[in-house]
Scaffold this motif. Structure first.
Motif, PDB file in Angstrom:
ATOM      1  N   THR A  81      10.664 -19.478 -29.840  1.00  0.00           N
ATOM      2  CA  THR A  81      12.087 -19.373 -29.555  1.00  0.00           C
ATOM      3  C   THR A  81      12.796 -20.611 -30.097  1.00  0.00           C
ATOM      4  O   THR A  81      12.161 -21.631 -30.410  1.00  0.00           O
ATOM      5  CB  THR A  81      12.349 -19.266 -28.043  1.00  0.00           C
ATOM      6  OG1 THR A  81      11.949 -20.496 -27.430  1.00  0.00           O
ATOM      7  CG2 THR A  81      11.601 -18.099 -27.425  1.00  0.00           C
ATOM      8  N   ASP A  82      14.132 -20.535 -30.174  1.00  0.00           N
ATOM      9  CA  ASP A  82      14.908 -21.696 -30.615  1.00  0.00           C
ATOM     10  C   ASP A  82      14.635 -22.895 -29.705  1.00  0.00           C
ATOM     11  O   ASP A  82      14.486 -24.018 -30.180  1.00  0.00           O
ATOM     12  CB  ASP A  82      16.403 -21.376 -30.593  1.00  0.00           C
ATOM     13  CG  ASP A  82      16.805 -20.372 -31.660  1.00  0.00           C
ATOM     14  OD1 ASP A  82      16.021 -20.140 -32.595  1.00  0.00           O
ATOM     15  OD2 ASP A  82      17.918 -19.827 -31.560  1.00  0.00           O
ATOM     16  N   ARG A  83      14.561 -22.640 -28.424  1.00  0.00           N
ATOM     17  CA  ARG A  83      14.306 -23.724 -27.462  1.00  0.00           C
ATOM     18  C   ARG A  83      12.931 -24.354 -27.700  1.00  0.00           C
ATOM     19  O   ARG A  83      12.783 -25.579 -27.655  1.00  0.00           O
ATOM     20  CB  ARG A  83      14.392 -23.174 -26.043  1.00  0.00           C
ATOM     21  CG  ARG A  83      14.161 -24.224 -25.006  1.00  0.00           C
ATOM     22  CD  ARG A  83      14.304 -23.674 -23.625  1.00  0.00           C
ATOM     23  NE  ARG A  83      14.034 -24.736 -22.661  1.00  0.00           N
ATOM     24  CZ  ARG A  83      13.915 -24.560 -21.387  1.00  0.00           C
ATOM     25  NH1 ARG A  83      14.060 -23.371 -20.868  1.00  0.00           N
ATOM     26  NH2 ARG A  83      13.654 -25.565 -20.586  1.00  0.00           N
ATOM     27  N   GLU A  84      11.915 -23.528 -27.941  1.00  0.00           N
ATOM     28  CA  GLU A  84      10.564 -24.045 -28.182  1.00  0.00           C
ATOM     29  C   GLU A  84      10.523 -24.892 -29.454  1.00  0.00           C
ATOM     30  O   GLU A  84       9.840 -25.917 -29.501  1.00  0.00           O
ATOM     31  CB  GLU A  84       9.562 -22.897 -28.266  1.00  0.00           C
ATOM     32  CG  GLU A  84       9.323 -22.233 -26.931  1.00  0.00           C
ATOM     33  CD  GLU A  84       8.525 -20.955 -27.023  1.00  0.00           C
ATOM     34  OE1 GLU A  84       7.777 -20.672 -26.064  1.00  0.00           O
ATOM     35  OE2 GLU A  84       8.644 -20.216 -28.036  1.00  0.00           O
TER      36      GLU A  84
ATOM     37  N   ARG B  13      17.820 -21.018 -39.831  1.00  0.00           N
ATOM     38  CA  ARG B  13      17.030 -21.262 -38.621  1.00  0.00           C
ATOM     39  C   ARG B  13      15.540 -21.192 -38.977  1.00  0.00           C
ATOM     40  O   ARG B  13      15.097 -20.278 -39.652  1.00  0.00           O
ATOM     41  CB  ARG B  13      17.365 -20.193 -37.585  1.00  0.00           C
ATOM     42  CG  ARG B  13      16.572 -20.280 -36.307  1.00  0.00           C
ATOM     43  CD  ARG B  13      17.032 -19.217 -35.320  1.00  0.00           C
ATOM     44  NE  ARG B  13      18.304 -19.629 -34.749  1.00  0.00           N
ATOM     45  CZ  ARG B  13      19.455 -18.963 -34.905  1.00  0.00           C
ATOM     46  NH1 ARG B  13      19.505 -17.850 -35.605  1.00  0.00           N
ATOM     47  NH2 ARG B  13      20.563 -19.422 -34.358  1.00  0.00           N
TER      48      ARG B  13
ATOM     49  N   ARG C 123       4.064 -18.226 -33.484  1.00  0.00           N
ATOM     50  CA  ARG C 123       3.487 -18.778 -32.251  1.00  0.00           C
ATOM     51  C   ARG C 123       1.978 -18.994 -32.417  1.00  0.00           C
ATOM     52  O   ARG C 123       1.432 -20.002 -31.976  1.00  0.00           O
ATOM     53  CB  ARG C 123       3.760 -17.816 -31.092  1.00  0.00           C
ATOM     54  CG  ARG C 123       3.232 -18.297 -29.762  1.00  0.00           C
ATOM     55  CD  ARG C 123       3.643 -17.361 -28.644  1.00  0.00           C
ATOM     56  NE  ARG C 123       5.081 -17.174 -28.587  1.00  0.00           N
ATOM     57  CZ  ARG C 123       5.943 -18.041 -28.048  1.00  0.00           C
ATOM     58  NH1 ARG C 123       5.488 -19.146 -27.513  1.00  0.00           N
ATOM     59  NH2 ARG C 123       7.233 -17.794 -28.035  1.00  0.00           N
TER      60      ARG C 123
END
Length: 64
Positions: A4-7, A38, A43
């Motif tokens: 994710t963007d946060r990760e 982006r 993962r």
């Protein structure tokens, strides 16, 4: 499948996409970019690189 963007922000310590990509490159983590710039990071690659376990079965097209 993708971080994710946060990760990605947590992993790189950076907020801007270009800075995140530079940090990922310095870490030796393969990544791509979406049309907005982006970073896209699998993962599985990060988990394997940071000591996670690799999935027991490899995915094959057409296999459920």
């Amino acid at each position: 499948m993708l971080l994710t963007d946060r990760e990605i922000r947590q992993l790189t310590g950076r907020k801007r996409f270009a800075a995140q990509c530079r940090a990922l490159g310095r870490m030796g983590l393969p990544h791509d970019r979406d049309p907005d710039g982006r970073p896209l990071v699998l993962r599985e690659v990060v988990m394997e690189r940071l000591g996670g376990e690799k999935p027991s079965q490899e995915w094959e097209p057409g296999r459920c």
